[in-house]
Design an enzyme around this catalytic site. Structure first.
Site, PDB file in Angstrom:
ATOM      1  N   GLU A  55      18.097 -32.899  -0.265  1.00  0.00           N
ATOM      2  CA  GLU A  55      18.081 -33.941   0.769  1.00  0.00           C
ATOM      3  C   GLU A  55      17.705 -35.290   0.154  1.00  0.00           C
ATOM      4  O   GLU A  55      18.256 -36.330   0.539  1.00  0.00           O
ATOM      5  CB  GLU A  55      17.111 -33.556   1.880  1.00  0.00           C
ATOM      6  CG  GLU A  55      17.614 -32.381   2.717  1.00  0.00           C
ATOM      7  CD  GLU A  55      16.674 -32.016   3.844  1.00  0.00           C
ATOM      8  OE1 GLU A  55      17.008 -32.264   5.003  1.00  0.00           O
ATOM      9  OE2 GLU A  55      15.591 -31.469   3.536  1.00  0.00           O
ATOM     10  N   GLU A  92      16.765 -23.548   3.603  1.00  0.00           N
ATOM     11  CA  GLU A  92      15.755 -23.524   4.661  1.00  0.00           C
ATOM     12  C   GLU A  92      15.914 -22.374   5.648  1.00  0.00           C
ATOM     13  O   GLU A  92      14.917 -21.868   6.188  1.00  0.00           O
ATOM     14  CB  GLU A  92      15.771 -24.862   5.419  1.00  0.00           C
ATOM     15  CG  GLU A  92      15.141 -26.021   4.664  1.00  0.00           C
ATOM     16  CD  GLU A  92      16.089 -26.702   3.679  1.00  0.00           C
ATOM     17  OE1 GLU A  92      15.687 -27.716   3.093  1.00  0.00           O
ATOM     18  OE2 GLU A  92      17.225 -26.211   3.502  1.00  0.00           O
TER      19      GLU A  92
END
Length: 701
Positions: free
Chosen positions: A111, A131
Site C-alpha cells: 500500500e 490481509e
C-alpha cells in the site's frame, strides 16, 4: 553527494545530487512501526521543502522492502501518524516519488508503494495484500489504488486470495513501471529517478487515475466463487464491497468506505481468530528445551519407502534444496518411486514452482533410488516411511543403526506407533525422533515432531530446523498412540460415529461440518485417505479396547465388503463419473447395526452434530495438554488448523472453546454422557478451568 541530517531512526535521508534518498532500516522485515511511519512523514516533509530536490526515492535496507505492519503493535491503540495519512502525504508530493522494491512488498508495504508515483523492482521481488488471511482487508487505500493500476480481475484475485505475484506479472498488470537489471536496486532506482528528472516527468498520483472497470458479470462471479472457496469467511466478501466502491464512488468516498469496512472487520470474531492463528504459528516453535541449542547440519536426506508418503517426503526435500537417497525393497519398487517423484517434480515445474534447468539438475545430481541401505552411510538424516507395523519398522531401524554414520538422525514417519519403542531398537536412542508428515507430504504444512524420552535436545532442534527448511509448520508432540492430531481425531471420530448410530447419517454429518467450515466432511476425508487405513488401526487396538466402549461397527462392515473409498469406487460414497454420491446401501448397513443394538433413530440437528464434534475434540485435547503430549493449547490449535482442515477463521478448537466458553463445552459433555457415559467423561483440566473461571488461553504463556 551531500548527506542530510538523520531525522528519525530507523528512517534516514541523504542527497544524491538532486534526488532525496529516503531509506527505511527496520530489520528484519522493515515493518511499518510508529517510528518508521513518523520517520517517513518527517523526511518526506523535509525533502519537499528543499529547493534543490527534484525527485524523491524511497527504498529499504536489508533483504526486503517493507513486508507489512509491525506485529508488536497488533491489538494496541493506534499511534500517529497513521499509515493512510503517511501514504496520502507521499502521494500529494509535488515532486516525483519513486519507490524501489526488492524482496517482498506485502500488506501495508505494498500500500505504501501504491502511494508513490513510479515503481521499479528487482526481478526477484514479490507483491501481495495478505490481509484477508488475518480476517481483514487492506485498510490504507489498497482496495482503491490497486484497481487504478491493474485490471480489476487481478485486483480482485490479489485482494480476496491474499496471494502473491512476481515482478514479471506485476509489470504486465501495471503494478510496477520497470524491472531493474541486475541485483542492485538502489543504483537501478537512482538511474530511473534521474531519467524521470531529465524527461520532465511529473508526479503521477495513483488516486487521480480512473479505476479499471471489471468485465461484465465479473464481480458477481467472484462473489459466487468466494462463497464456495472461502465458505463462511467474511473478509473476502467485504473486500469485494470495497473494490465495488472503487468503481462506483469517488476516490475519497471509496477510501472512507474502505476504512469503515476495515474497522468493521477489526471488531469481528473472525479477525480475532485469525490473528490468534497467526501468532500461534509463530509461538509454537519457541520451546525451552531447544532454546540456544544448535541444530545439526542437514544437507543429505535419506528416505526408506517410496510409496505415496515416502515419495512426497523426498519431493519436499528436493524442492527445498537437499540431496535425497530413497531406498526401496526391489528394483521394480525403486523404478516406481523414481517415476512418482519425477512426476511430482514435473507438476511443480508446470505450476511455476521449479524451473526446467532446476528439474534437470535435481534428477541428475540430487536424487537417486536404490535397494542398498549402505547408500545411507553418509546421510545426515534418514526418514522411515514404511508400512505402519512395529515389526516392519524394527527391521528397518536395525538396518539403519548398522549403516548410518555417528550423529546421523534416524526418524520415523509413524502416525501412531510408540517412538520410544522404535528408538529402543537401536544403539543410539538419543538420535531417534518421530517426524510425522501429512499426506501429500510435499503439500501439507503440518509436521508433528515427536520427541521420545531419550531424544537429544539437538536432535529436537534439528527437527524444527528441518521443518523450516521444508516450509513446514512444526509442532512438538509427546509419545502416545496417535500423538496430538490423530489421538484427538480418533476421539472425535468416535463421537461422530456415535451421532450416526443415534440417528444422523454420515452424509448429514459431512454436510453439517462443511457448513461449519471444514473443506470436506470427515467421512468424505476417510474415503479419500482409504478406509483400510483406519481399519488397520482399529484392528491393532482391538485387544486393548475397553469392554465399556460403545463401539460402532459400520466402518468395519464397509471394509469387510472391500469398500475402501475412492480407490475402490465405493466407501461411504459412490465414486463414478461426476460428483461423489451418497450410497443408500450405507444407510442400510447402519440401520441394521442400530436395530441390533436396540437404538431407535432420532433426528439430530446440524448444531447438535457440531456440538458433539467440538465437545469431543476439545475434551480430548484438554487431556492431551494436561498429559504434556501437547505443551500448550495453542499447539493443539496449530495442529488441527494445519493438518486436519479445521477452519482457520475459527482460530482452532481451543480458541473456539474459549469463544463459546469452556462451561458450554462442559455442559454439552454432561448432556451427551446420558447417552454414553464412557465416551463422554469430562477431562479434569476442562473441569478445573470451568471451576476457576479460566480459559484455555490462560495456559498458553
Amino acid at each position: 553527494m551531500r548527506k542530510g541530517p538523520v531525522l528519525s531512526h530507523p528512517v534516514t535521508m541523504e542527497l544524491h545530487g538532486d534526488i532525496a534518498v529516503i531509506q527505511v532500516s527496520n530489520p528484519p522485515v522493515n515493518a511499518l512501526s510508529q517510528a518508521v511511519r513518523a520517520g517517513l512523514s518527517d523526511t518526506v516533509t523535509q525533502a519537499a521543502e528543499m529547493a534543490e530536490v527534484k525527485a524523491i526515492l524511497i527504498c529499504c535496507a536489508g533483504r526486503t522492502f517493507v513486508a507489512g505492519a509491525d506485529i508488536r503493535e497488533f491489538g494496541k491503540p493506534l499511534m500517529e501518524p497513521s499509515l493512510p495519512d503517511v501514504i496520502d502525504q507521499i502521494e500529494a508530493s509535488t515532486k516525483p516519488v519513486v519507490i524501489a522494491l526488492h524482496g517482498t512488498a506485502l500488506g501495508g508495504g505494498l500500500e505504501l508503494a501504491l502511494g508513490g508515483h513510479y515503481r521499479i523492482a528487482l526481478a526477484s521481488a514479490r507483491f501481495g495484500l495478505p490481509e484477508v488471511m488475518l480476517g481483514l482487508l487492506p485498510g490504507a487505500g489498497g482496495t482503491q489504488r490497486l484497481p487504478r493500476l491493474v485490471p480489476m480481475s487481478n485486483a480482485i484475485n490479489m485482494i480476496t486470495s491474499g496471494g502473491q505475484i512476481g515482478a514479471q506479472d506485476a509489470l504486465e498488470f501495471g503494478l510496477i513501471d520497470q524491472i531493474a537489471s541486475g541485483d542492485d536496486i538502489r543504483n537501478a532506482s537512482l538511474g530511473y529517478a534521474k531519467t524521470l528528472i531529465e524527461t520532465g516527468a511529473a508526479p503521477r498520483p495513483t488516486s487521480r487515475l480512473v479505476c479499471n472497470p471489471p468485465e461484465p458479470g465479473a464481480m458477481d462471479a467472484a462473489r459466487a466463487k468466494l462463497a464456495k472457496s472461502a465458505r463462511g469467511q467474511i473478509a473476502p466478501q467485504k473486500a469485494l464491497d470495497a473494490l465495488r466502491g472503487a468503481i462506483d464512488l469517488s476516490f475519497a468516498e471509496g477510501l472512507a468506505q474502505e476504512r469503515a469496512l476495515f474497522k468493521e472487520l477489526m471488531a469481528s470474531d473472525q479477525r480475532g481468530a485469525m490473528i490468534h492463528a497467526f501468532f500461534a504459528e509463530r509461538q509454537v516453535g519457541k520451546l525451552d528445551e531447544i532454546k540456544g541449542v544448535a541444530p545439526r547440519d542437514v544437507q543429505t536426506l535419506g528416505v526408506v519407502g517410496g510409496g505415496t508418503m515416502g515419495a512426497g517426503i523426498a519431493t519436499n526435500a528436493l524442492l527445498a534444496g537437499l540431496k535425497v537417497t530413497l531406498v526401496e525393497r526391489d528394483s521394480e519398487a525403486t523404478d516406481r518411486a523414481y517415476a512418482t517423484v519425477s512426476g511430482l517434480l514435473e507438476g511443480a515445474m508446470q505450476r511455476g514452482k521449479l524451473g526446467e534447468a532446476q528439474y534437470g539438475e535435481i534428477m541428475s545430481d540430487c536424487f537417486k533410488t536404490t535397494t542398498d541401505y549402505q547408500e545411507f552411510a553418509q546421510s545426515d538424516i534418514v526418514i522411515e516411511a514404511v508400512f505402519e507395523s512395529i515389526d516392519v519398522k524394527k527391521e528397518v531401524f536395525e538396518k539403519l543403526d548398522a549403516v548410518c554414520k555417528p550423529g546421523a538422525i534416524l526418524a520415523s514417519n509413524t502416525s501412531y506407533l510408540d517412538v520410544d519403542a522404535i528408538a529402543a531398537m537401536t544403539a543410539r536412542p538419543e538420535d531417534v525422533i518421530g517426524l510425522h508428515f501429512f499426506s501429500p507430504a510435499h503439500v501439507m504444512k503440518l509436521l508433528e515432531i515427536v520427541v521420545a524420552d531419550r531424544t537429544a535436545p539437538e536432535v529436537t532442534a534439528t527437527g524444527f530446523a528441518l521443518a523450516k527448511t521444508l516450509g513446514k509448520v512444526a509442532v512438538r508432540a509427546g509419545v502416545c498412540d496417535g500423538f496430538i492430531g490423530n489421538r484427538i481425531l480418533s476421539h472425535y471420530r468416535k463421537a461422530l460415529d456415535g451421532a450416526v448410530i443415534a440417528g444422523a447419517s454420515p452424509f448429514d454429518v459431512d454436510r453439517a461440518l462443511v457448513e461449519f467450515g471444514l473443506a470436506m466432511g470427515p467421512y468424505a476425508v476417510s474415503d479419500l485417505a482409504g478406509l483400510d487405513i483406519g481399519w488397520a488401526t482399529r484392528k491393532r487396538l482391538a485387544p486393548r479396547r475397553d469392554p465399556r466402549e460403545a463401539y460402532a461397527e459400520f466402518a468395519d462392515r464397509l471394509c469387510e465388503m472391500g469398500r475402501f473409498g475412492r480407490k475402490t469406487g465405493r466407501g461411504y460414497y459412490l465414486y463414478g463419473e461426476g460428483r461423489p454420491a451418497p450410497d443408500p446401501e450405507v444407510d442400510g448397513i447402519i440401520a441394521e447395526e442400530r436395530s441390533a443394538k436396540g437404538v431407535i433413530a432420532r433426528a439430530l440437528s446440524d448444531q447438535e452434530i457440531v456440538d458433539r464434534y467440538m465437545a469431543a475434540m476439545v475434551n480430548e485435547a484438554a487431556r492431551v495438554v494436561e498429559e504434556g503430549i501437547a505443551q500448550r493449547p495453542l499447539d493443539v490449535d496449530v495442529t488441527l488448523l494445519n493438518g486436519y482442515g479445521f477452519p482457520r477463521w475459527r482460530g482452532g478448537p481451543m480458541y473456539y472453546a474459549d469463544t463459546v466458553g469452556p462451561d458450554k463445552i462442559l455442559r454439552d459433555i454432561t448432556t451427551f454422557a446420558a447417552e454414553d457415559d464412557f465416551l463422554w467423561q469430562p477431562a479434569p483440566l476442562l473441569q478445573r478451568l470451568v471451576a476457576e473461571g479460566k480459559t484455555f488461553a490462560s495456559l498458553n504463556t
